[in-house]
Design a protein around this motif. Structure first.
Motif, PDB file in Angstrom:
ATOM      1  N   LYS A 114      10.775  17.739 -34.739  1.00 13.39           N
ATOM      2  CA  LYS A 114      11.530  16.922 -33.786  1.00 13.39           C
ATOM      3  C   LYS A 114      12.340  15.844 -34.495  1.00 13.39           C
ATOM      4  O   LYS A 114      12.253  14.651 -34.174  1.00 13.39           O
ATOM      5  N   THR A 134      15.241  13.475 -35.463  1.00 19.75           N
ATOM      6  CA  THR A 134      16.244  12.769 -34.663  1.00 19.75           C
ATOM      7  C   THR A 134      17.625  12.827 -35.302  1.00 19.75           C
ATOM      8  O   THR A 134      18.622  13.050 -34.624  1.00 19.75           O
ATOM      9  N   THR A 163      21.397  22.351 -31.932  1.00 14.19           N
ATOM     10  CA  THR A 163      20.205  21.504 -31.810  1.00 14.19           C
ATOM     11  C   THR A 163      20.606  20.153 -31.205  1.00 14.19           C
ATOM     12  O   THR A 163      21.781  19.872 -31.003  1.00 14.19           O
ATOM     13  N   SER A 164      19.618  19.307 -30.959  1.00 15.44           N
ATOM     14  CA  SER A 164      19.880  17.960 -30.428  1.00 15.44           C
ATOM     15  C   SER A 164      19.894  16.911 -31.539  1.00 15.44           C
ATOM     16  O   SER A 164      19.883  15.710 -31.257  1.00 15.44           O
ATOM     17  N   HIS A 224      21.242  14.481 -34.293  1.00 17.38           N
ATOM     18  CA  HIS A 224      22.468  13.718 -34.493  1.00 17.38           C
ATOM     19  C   HIS A 224      22.788  13.608 -35.982  1.00 17.38           C
ATOM     20  O   HIS A 224      21.906  13.699 -36.839  1.00 17.38           O
ATOM     21  N   ASN A 282      18.074   8.653 -29.676  1.00 19.93           N
ATOM     22  CA  ASN A 282      17.110   9.425 -28.892  1.00 19.93           C
ATOM     23  C   ASN A 282      16.019   8.557 -28.278  1.00 19.93           C
ATOM     24  O   ASN A 282      14.996   9.052 -27.844  1.00 19.93           O
TER      25      ASN A 282
END
Length: 323
Positions: A261, A263, A283-284, A286, A322
């Motif tokens: 996970k 960030t 993906t999320s 940054h 996030n």
């Protein structure tokens, strides 16, 4: 006769002007040649040097903005800097390879090699004493390059503790070279440590909410800063920024981005490889930018504190997305 007098006077006056002008030129040239300086190999070392040498001796930086000490080639202007330098400040041959020959030719009293200072080397983690156990890429890149550039992690300027030792070393050496300036140098050192302590507390407070955030850096350079302030990186893309990871390593990175996970992924102004964009696609995660060299920060007595604050803000600007 009256016709020629003005001509004679003019010629005489011209000769006087030429003599005076030449004298001014020679004097100016001599002043340029005599304008010695403390020359720092890279800008972050220049930040520390500028604080200690403030009001004592000018400070110059060899490495231009945007260049990397990993692959820089010495230029004629750098040779001139070294020729007139009262003192050279550099990390050592494992970091600035372009200075290995020139530095060895300087008298010992005109050179501070940080990697050789006992007060500094005792604070450096050796290979096998990793700052972190989790890396997303091998400890050795292709070609056998070790990410610590030898026996130690050489990104010394990112440690606030080591920065104090560097400042002390500069103070000591300049006081030897210029004993008449010792009072000024000691006062500069006192102010540097005082401002660094105040800045340190502020940075620790700012970064505290982000200590559990997982992220990846492109270049394995930030261990000292991260360890000191309790940040928890998941790893790095590459140990040597001139060698980008291969397909297998990229696949492993992408897998870990999701599993851990992550960030953010941080690039650098000098290194913004396309692989970063490719690996985060879909993906999320940054993308942020970290500048370990302090590009654009002017040299003055507050530069180093400003450098650490800028780096802190660069971490936060991405990690906070996030929250």
């Amino acid at each position: 006769m009256p016709v020629f007098k003005p001509i004679i006077c003019s010629r005489f006056f011209l000769r006087i002007c030429c003599i005076v002008s030449l004298g001014i030129v020679f004097s100016f040239t001599a002043n340029i040649d005599a304008q010695a300086a403390l020359v720092a190999s890279i800008r972050p070392l220049g930040f520390i040097a500028a604080a200690i040498a403030d009001g004592v001796i000018p400070v110059e930086v060899m490495l231009p903005d945007g260049a990397s000490p990993h692959d820089y080639a010495l230029r004629p202007t750098n040779a001139l800097q070294l020729k007139k330098a009262d003192l050279l400040l550099w990390v050592g041959a494992k970091m600035e390879t372009f200075l290995t020959g020139p530095a060895s030719s300087l008298p010992a009293e005109r050179c501070i090699t940080l990697a050789d200072l006992p007060s500094v080397t005792t604070l450096l983690p050796k290979i096998g004493e990793e700052l972190y156990d989790s890396h997303v890429y091998d400890k050795k890149c292709r070609g056998g390059h070790i990410h610590h550039h030898g026996d130690y992690n050489m990104h010394l300027w990112l440690s606030p503790i080591i920065a104090r030792r560097i400042a002390e070393a500069i103070n000591h050496r300049l006081a030897e070279l210029m004993p008449e300036k010792k009072t000024k140098l000691d006062n500069n050192l006192y102010l540097f440590k005082k401002h660094l302590t105040i800045n340190d507390k502020n940075i620790a407070k700012i970064l505290a909410p982000f200590r559990a955030k997982r992220y990846v850096v492109f270049h394995d350079a930030y261990g000292y800063f991260e360890k000191y302030y309790g940040l928890t990186p998941s790893g790095y893309f590459t140990a040597n920024p001139e060698i980008q990871p291969g397909a297998q390593a990229l696949h492993k990175i992408r897998t870990q981005l999701v599993e851990q996970k992550v960030t953010c992924i941080f690039a650098e102004p000098q290194f913004r490889p396309a692989v970063i964009n490719a690996v985060v696609r879909g993906t999320s995660v940054h993308i942020g930018t970290l500048d370990p060299m302090g590009i654009g920060i002017a040299l003055n007595k507050e530069s180093y504190a400003r450098f650490l604050s800028q780096l802190t803000n660069q971490y936060v600007s991405c990690l906070e997305k996030n929250i």
